[in-house]
Design an enzyme around this catalytic site. Structure first.
Site, mmCIF file in Angstrom:
data_model
loop_
_atom_site.group_PDB
_atom_site.id
_atom_site.type_symbol
_atom_site.label_atom_id
_atom_site.label_comp_id
_atom_site.label_asym_id
_atom_site.label_seq_id
_atom_site.Cartn_x
_atom_site.Cartn_y
_atom_site.Cartn_z
ATOM 1 N N PHE A 205 0.825 -1.213 0.000
ATOM 2 C CA PHE A 205 0.000 0.000 0.000
ATOM 3 C C PHE A 205 0.856 1.259 0.000
ATOM 4 O O PHE A 205 0.609 2.192 -0.772
ATOM 5 C CB PHE A 205 -0.915 -0.029 1.222
ATOM 6 C CG PHE A 205 -1.710 1.237 1.440
ATOM 7 C CD1 PHE A 205 -2.966 1.386 0.882
ATOM 8 C CD2 PHE A 205 -1.199 2.266 2.226
ATOM 9 C CE1 PHE A 205 -3.708 2.544 1.099
ATOM 10 C CE2 PHE A 205 -1.929 3.426 2.442
ATOM 11 C CZ PHE A 205 -3.183 3.569 1.872
ATOM 12 N N ASP A 206 1.859 1.313 0.850
ATOM 13 C CA ASP A 206 2.716 2.498 0.966
ATOM 14 C C ASP A 206 3.395 2.823 -0.357
ATOM 15 O O ASP A 206 3.384 3.966 -0.822
ATOM 16 C CB ASP A 206 3.805 2.276 2.028
ATOM 17 C CG ASP A 206 3.250 2.017 3.408
ATOM 18 O OD1 ASP A 206 2.410 1.122 3.549
ATOM 19 O OD2 ASP A 206 3.689 2.695 4.354
ATOM 20 N N THR A 207 4.001 1.792 -0.951
ATOM 21 C CA THR A 207 4.717 1.995 -2.205
ATOM 22 C C THR A 207 3.773 2.485 -3.294
ATOM 23 O O THR A 207 4.091 3.430 -4.036
ATOM 24 C CB THR A 207 5.382 0.685 -2.656
ATOM 25 O OG1 THR A 207 6.306 0.257 -1.652
ATOM 26 C CG2 THR A 207 6.120 0.877 -3.964
#
Length: 280
Positions: A205-207
């Protein structure tokens, strides 16, 4: 006492220092799964830090990812003593799923998250949030690889982290240095633009969020952090790496399809030319 964002003393409302008044300016999400042992100490540490150093209304949201132990019950009991604490229970696991749901529903101007182990020293919260409140940046991330960071972790994790970020630079042309540090913040208006385009519900999700922000020409502010490896980390390195590589491959395939939406975001946010345009 140092506030996260400097402002004239007469404009500081002391009421929020015991809990939120009206809409919070900052919503700090702590995603958890089976963390009944560590939860209370971590939440109280974050709460005490914000009370001492943040001059605006704030909220802490514990996002329980379908825990099977007493995490949810402990969080609810703790919320009875901390008026600034909110507890959300999700029926399915996934850090990305928890962040997307809580951030999408939040009424705060700045949305942040941090891992429950508090591996990142909280002193980095001031520049993280300040860059967004000032309007300087759209997304802010803690970085263990930026100049000035102080990191204590084993050589295996260090190698994996650096290798992953090299892969992101080569495959997705990432210009940010550390995609995986569990210490990030985003302006709520930016989140409303990007979250509907984020597909991953877990660690990638972060990437995905950062790559989309970069492609839309948004400003990503990096804060060097003091970071200490948690020897009791629940992250499965092998499966996470496999899922991350699958996410990279998916984002390469989806590049052209998302380009029109990202161009619209760029136009609405007014940040200039589209970065990393699709090839071909």
């Amino acid at each position: 006492m140092t506030a996260l964002v400097d402002m004239p003393q007469e404009k500081v409302n002391p009421a929020p220092r015991t809990g939120p008044v009206g809409h919070p300016v900052l919503d700090v999400v702590i995603p958890v799964y089976n963390e009944e042992v560590a939860l209370e100490a971590s939440v109280r540490t974050v709460h005490d830090y914000l009370v001492q150093h943040f001059a605006y209304p704030f909220r802490i949201t514990v996002a329980d990812n379908a825990s099977t132990d007493g995490t949810f019950q402990k969080a609810r009991a703790l919320a009875r003593h901390l008026p600034s604490l909110r507890v959300v229970h999700l029926e399915r696991k996934g850090r990305g799923r928890a962040l997307k749901q809580v951030w999408s529903e939040s009424d705060a101007a700045v949305l942040a998250y941090m891992d429950v182990d508090l591996s990142t020293d909280l002193s980095a919260l001031a520049p993280l949030v300040g860059a967004l409140m000032s309007g300087h940046s759209d997304v802010a991330i803690g970085s263990r690889l930026a100049r000035g960071a102080n990191v204590v972790r084993g050589p295996k994790r260090e190698f994996i982290s650096r290798s992953y970020n090299l892969i992101l630079r080569a495959s997705l042309h990432a210009r940010f240095s550390d995609a995986q540090c569990g210490f990030k913040a985003i302006r709520a208006d930016v989140a409303r633009e990007l979250l509907p385009m984020v597909s991953d519900t877990s660690w990638f999700f972060d990437t995905e969020l950062l790559v989309l922000a970069q492609r839309a020409g948004l400003r990503i502010h990096e804060v060097p952090v003091d970071w200490y490896d948690d020897p009791d980390s629940r992250v499965d390195i092998v499966s996470t790496a496999r899922d991350d590589l699958a996410g990279v491959w998916r984002m390469q395939r989806e590049r052209r399809g998302l380009a029109p939406q990202l161009a619209d975001v760029r136009d609405r946010m007014g940040r200039g030319a589209l970065l990393d345009p699709p090839r071909g």
